[in-house]
Write a protein that holds these residues in place. Sequence first.
Motif, mmCIF file in Angstrom:
data_model
loop_
_atom_site.group_PDB
_atom_site.id
_atom_site.type_symbol
_atom_site.label_atom_id
_atom_site.label_comp_id
_atom_site.label_asym_id
_atom_site.label_seq_id
_atom_site.Cartn_x
_atom_site.Cartn_y
_atom_site.Cartn_z
ATOM 1 N N VAL A 132 -36.042 72.317 -37.315
ATOM 2 C CA VAL A 132 -35.858 70.901 -37.579
ATOM 3 C C VAL A 132 -34.402 70.504 -37.343
ATOM 4 C CG1 VAL A 132 -35.924 69.124 -39.376
ATOM 5 C CG2 VAL A 132 -37.748 70.791 -39.237
ATOM 6 N N LEU A 133 -33.493 71.332 -37.842
ATOM 7 C CA LEU A 133 -32.069 71.054 -37.696
ATOM 8 C C LEU A 133 -31.680 70.913 -36.229
ATOM 9 C CD1 LEU A 133 -29.495 70.778 -39.399
ATOM 10 C CD2 LEU A 133 -29.171 73.226 -39.119
ATOM 11 N N GLU A 134 -32.184 71.805 -35.397
ATOM 12 C CA GLU A 134 -31.872 71.774 -33.974
ATOM 13 C C GLU A 134 -32.377 70.496 -33.315
ATOM 14 O OE1 GLU A 134 -33.387 74.497 -35.455
ATOM 15 O OE2 GLU A 134 -31.495 75.552 -35.663
ATOM 16 N N ALA A 135 -33.437 69.932 -33.843
ATOM 17 C CA ALA A 135 -33.973 68.686 -33.286
ATOM 18 C C ALA A 135 -33.177 67.471 -33.752
ATOM 19 C CB ALA A 135 -35.439 68.536 -33.685
ATOM 20 N N LEU A 136 -32.630 67.524 -34.968
ATOM 21 C CA LEU A 136 -31.919 66.368 -35.519
ATOM 22 C C LEU A 136 -30.493 66.216 -35.001
ATOM 23 C CD1 LEU A 136 -33.050 66.508 -39.259
ATOM 24 C CD2 LEU A 136 -33.676 64.788 -37.557
ATOM 25 N N LEU A 137 -29.783 67.314 -34.838
ATOM 26 C CA LEU A 137 -28.368 67.236 -34.463
ATOM 27 C C LEU A 137 -28.117 66.480 -33.155
ATOM 28 C CD1 LEU A 137 -26.988 70.662 -35.677
ATOM 29 C CD2 LEU A 137 -26.679 68.409 -36.712
ATOM 30 N N PRO A 138 -28.867 66.717 -32.102
ATOM 31 C CA PRO A 138 -28.615 65.949 -30.870
ATOM 32 C C PRO A 138 -28.859 64.445 -31.033
ATOM 33 C CG PRO A 138 -29.991 67.864 -30.401
ATOM 34 C CD PRO A 138 -29.866 67.765 -31.892
ATOM 35 N N LEU A 139 -29.715 64.077 -31.966
ATOM 36 C CA LEU A 139 -30.019 62.659 -32.178
ATOM 37 C C LEU A 139 -28.816 61.896 -32.738
ATOM 38 C CD1 LEU A 139 -33.613 62.983 -33.686
ATOM 39 C CD2 LEU A 139 -32.955 62.447 -31.326
ATOM 40 N N LEU A 140 -27.870 62.603 -33.347
ATOM 41 C CA LEU A 140 -26.672 61.947 -33.872
ATOM 42 C C LEU A 140 -25.812 61.347 -32.765
ATOM 43 C CD1 LEU A 140 -25.617 64.553 -36.570
ATOM 44 C CD2 LEU A 140 -26.593 62.280 -36.980
ATOM 45 N N LYS A 141 -26.024 61.788 -31.528
ATOM 46 C CA LYS A 141 -25.218 61.314 -30.399
ATOM 47 C C LYS A 141 -25.929 60.257 -29.560
ATOM 48 C CE LYS A 141 -22.576 65.482 -30.277
ATOM 49 N NZ LYS A 141 -22.255 66.729 -29.709
ATOM 50 N N ASP A 142 -27.100 59.851 -29.979
ATOM 51 C CA ASP A 142 -27.858 58.858 -29.229
ATOM 52 C C ASP A 142 -27.113 57.523 -29.214
ATOM 53 O OD1 ASP A 142 -31.049 58.740 -28.340
ATOM 54 O OD2 ASP A 142 -30.148 56.781 -28.766
ATOM 55 N N GLU A 143 -27.206 56.804 -28.110
ATOM 56 C CA GLU A 143 -26.506 55.523 -27.981
ATOM 57 C C GLU A 143 -27.162 54.402 -28.768
ATOM 58 O OE1 GLU A 143 -25.441 54.459 -24.010
ATOM 59 O OE2 GLU A 143 -24.825 56.505 -23.541
ATOM 60 N N ASP A 144 -28.443 54.500 -29.020
ATOM 61 C CA ASP A 144 -29.147 53.510 -29.838
ATOM 62 C C ASP A 144 -28.796 53.793 -31.294
ATOM 63 O OD1 ASP A 144 -30.882 51.953 -31.301
ATOM 64 O OD2 ASP A 144 -32.701 52.636 -30.272
ATOM 65 N N THR A 145 -28.037 52.921 -31.950
ATOM 66 C CA THR A 145 -27.513 53.198 -33.291
ATOM 67 C C THR A 145 -28.594 53.458 -34.334
ATOM 68 O OG1 THR A 145 -27.299 50.840 -33.757
ATOM 69 C CG2 THR A 145 -25.343 51.980 -32.925
ATOM 70 N N ASP A 146 -29.799 52.980 -34.089
ATOM 71 C CA ASP A 146 -30.879 53.265 -35.036
ATOM 72 C C ASP A 146 -31.189 54.763 -35.099
ATOM 73 O OD1 ASP A 146 -31.236 50.630 -35.772
ATOM 74 O OD2 ASP A 146 -32.804 50.259 -34.279
ATOM 75 N N VAL A 147 -30.996 55.446 -33.985
ATOM 76 C CA VAL A 147 -31.330 56.869 -33.914
ATOM 77 C C VAL A 147 -30.352 57.711 -34.743
ATOM 78 C CG1 VAL A 147 -31.687 58.836 -32.376
ATOM 79 C CG2 VAL A 147 -32.532 56.574 -31.725
ATOM 80 N N PRO A 148 -29.019 57.584 -34.543
ATOM 81 C CA PRO A 148 -28.113 58.378 -35.389
ATOM 82 C C PRO A 148 -28.210 58.029 -36.880
ATOM 83 C CG PRO A 148 -26.860 57.194 -33.694
ATOM 84 C CD PRO A 148 -28.306 56.882 -33.490
#
Length: 164
Positions: A1-17
């Motif tokens: 789960v952690l590996e899936a969440l960390l890259p989402l912190l860098k998403d350009e759509d602010t809702d994602v991080p």
Amino acid sequence: VLEALLPLLKDEDTDVPRSAAFALGQFGRASDQVLEELLPLLKDEDNIVRWSVANALGQLGRASDQVLEELLPLLKDEDRIVRWSVTDALGHLGRASDQILEGLLTLLHDKHRIVRRSAASALGRTGKASEKIIPALVQWLEANPEEPGVEDAVNALWQLVTAS
């Protein structure tokens, strides 16, 4: 789960991080890697991202010097929800430097009630009954007896008095 969440912190759509930070806080694992990814987002231009990250850091509960140093400037954030979230996070972390305590004392006089309440509560949860904190809380209580949330200051004062 952690590996899936960390890259989402860098998403350009602010809702994602925002959502990823919230999920990481709920997940409850404050590894070095998680902190490395979260801490830079405290400087994000989006106030809700900053709020979400501060909230996550409080829930993760790792009160390292680095985390405290990164949260400190946000006590002066222009956004009241960010200030509230940071004070709440600091209360959950339960550890504070003299600079953070000074910032929390200042926020007892913030123009927004939610920030004042959270600052009072955070002061109690730090467990540091200094010569400044107890008189400041007493003074604040005397000046604001009808303030909604006065119980937060009373509880903070009680925690400080019984801890010493």
